[in-house]
Design a protein around this motif. Structure first.
Motif, PDB file in Angstrom:
ATOM      1  N   CYS A  32       0.881  -1.168   0.000  1.00 45.21           N
ATOM      2  CA  CYS A  32       0.000   0.000   0.000  1.00 45.21           C
ATOM      3  C   CYS A  32       0.916   1.215   0.000  1.00 45.21           C
ATOM      4  O   CYS A  32       1.558   1.527   1.019  1.00 45.21           O
ATOM      5  CB  CYS A  32      -0.915  -0.002   1.224  1.00 45.21           C
ATOM      6  SG  CYS A  32      -2.115   1.353   1.219  1.00 45.21           S
ATOM      7  N   ASP A  37       2.086   5.114  -2.347  1.00 44.38           N
ATOM      8  CA  ASP A  37       1.938   6.025  -3.478  1.00 44.38           C
ATOM      9  C   ASP A  37       3.082   5.748  -4.449  1.00 44.38           C
ATOM     10  O   ASP A  37       4.226   5.544  -4.030  1.00 44.38           O
ATOM     11  CB  ASP A  37       2.002   7.484  -3.014  1.00 44.38           C
ATOM     12  CG  ASP A  37       0.844   7.851  -2.107  1.00 44.38           C
ATOM     13  OD1 ASP A  37      -0.222   7.209  -2.216  1.00 44.38           O
ATOM     14  OD2 ASP A  37       1.002   8.767  -1.284  1.00 44.38           O
ATOM     15  N   PRO A  80      -1.992   6.359  -5.771  1.00 50.06           N
ATOM     16  CA  PRO A  80      -1.843   5.290  -4.787  1.00 50.06           C
ATOM     17  C   PRO A  80      -1.939   3.905  -5.448  1.00 50.06           C
ATOM     18  O   PRO A  80      -2.552   3.746  -6.507  1.00 50.06           O
ATOM     19  CB  PRO A  80      -3.023   5.504  -3.832  1.00 50.06           C
ATOM     20  CG  PRO A  80      -3.500   6.888  -4.094  1.00 50.06           C
ATOM     21  CD  PRO A  80      -3.226   7.124  -5.546  1.00 50.06           C
ATOM     22  N   LYS A 131      -2.480  -0.353  -4.038  1.00 50.60           N
ATOM     23  CA  LYS A 131      -2.720  -1.191  -2.856  1.00 50.60           C
ATOM     24  C   LYS A 131      -3.187  -2.555  -3.329  1.00 50.60           C
ATOM     25  O   LYS A 131      -4.339  -2.732  -3.705  1.00 50.60           O
ATOM     26  CB  LYS A 131      -3.766  -0.537  -1.936  1.00 50.60           C
ATOM     27  CG  LYS A 131      -4.999  -0.018  -2.659  1.00 50.60           C
ATOM     28  CD  LYS A 131      -6.062   0.527  -1.717  1.00 50.60           C
ATOM     29  CE  LYS A 131      -7.305   0.912  -2.481  1.00 50.60           C
ATOM     30  NZ  LYS A 131      -8.434   1.278  -1.626  1.00 50.60           N
TER      31      LYS A 131
END
Length: 223
Positions: free
Chosen positions: A113, A115, A140, A142
């Motif tokens: 997770c 950026d 982002p 994830k």
């Protein structure tokens, strides 16, 4: 006339609300679609959002790929409708054979997770025309199963035909050729693992760089 963009919800979808907000911020009308819908309700484009549809049973995206709504999406994509698959949505598109390759467990088997900066490789798709080739965007990511893999001849085809859309600048998950997103042969179906819908507002995202994908689709629809 306002563009209508559908956002699909499967059991286990997490990011449909975020995708819908991104569509609204971009200026389009959101049409909510449920996994059991067989009618796409007159939409102009569709987003298959992220999450853990059906709990990632069998393989990530495998059950969603055969849902009634995806049969309609496959048919519409064949007629040129712009389709975007984000994270689990990308997995769904590969399972539905709208895009080649597969998304497998991350290198090191860790959920990431973070950026991440992506390089825009192809700015000529229905979802990337607001960018420039070589541009870097911050969005982002994830996922635990985002490592893009494909047979060597498929990788050669994707690279040779310019169908790699985004490339990781850090390649934290070990994807072949650092591939973060690809397109089909028409440039109207795009899948990527990171989340542009989480980068559309200064308040909630690391940037607003993801908004360009939704603006691109609206421009494509209007053309």
């Amino acid at each position: 006339m306002t563009a209508k963009i559908g956002v699909i919800t499967f059991p286990g979808t997490l990011d449909d609300v975020d995708a819908a907000r991104a569509v609204r911020i971009a200026g389009a009308e959101v049409v909510n679609l449920w996994h059991a819908d067989e009618d796409l309700k007159g939409i102009d484009a569709v987003v298959v959002p992220g999450g853990f549809s059906y709990g990632d049973y069998l393989r990530s995206g495998a059950i969603s790929a055969i849902a009634p709504v995806m049969r309609a999406v496959v048919d519409a994509a064949g007629k040129g409708m712009p389709v975007l698959g984000i994270c689990n949505g990308f997995q769904v598109l590969t399972e539905a054979r709208l895009l080649p390759g597969a998304l497998t467990r991350n290198e090191g088997l860790h959920f990431h997770c973070t950026d991440t900066y992506l390089e825009v490789v192809n700015a000529d798709t229905a979802w990337t025309s607001n960018y420039e080739a070589g541009q870097r965007i911050l969005v982002p990511a994830k996922h635990g199963e985002g490592r893009f893999q494909a047979a060597p001849d498929t990788i050669e085809m994707l690279e040779g035909e310019g169908r790699v859309v985004f490339r990781y600048t850090d390649n934290y998950n070990g994807s072949l050729n650092a591939i973060a997103g690809i397109t089909n042969e028409t440039g109207r179906v795009v899948g990527l693992m990171p989340h542009p819908e989480h980068a559309v507002e200064v308040l909630t995202g690391p940037s607003t760089d993801g908004l360009g994908m939704f603006l691109s689709a609206i421009g494509t629809i209007a053309a």
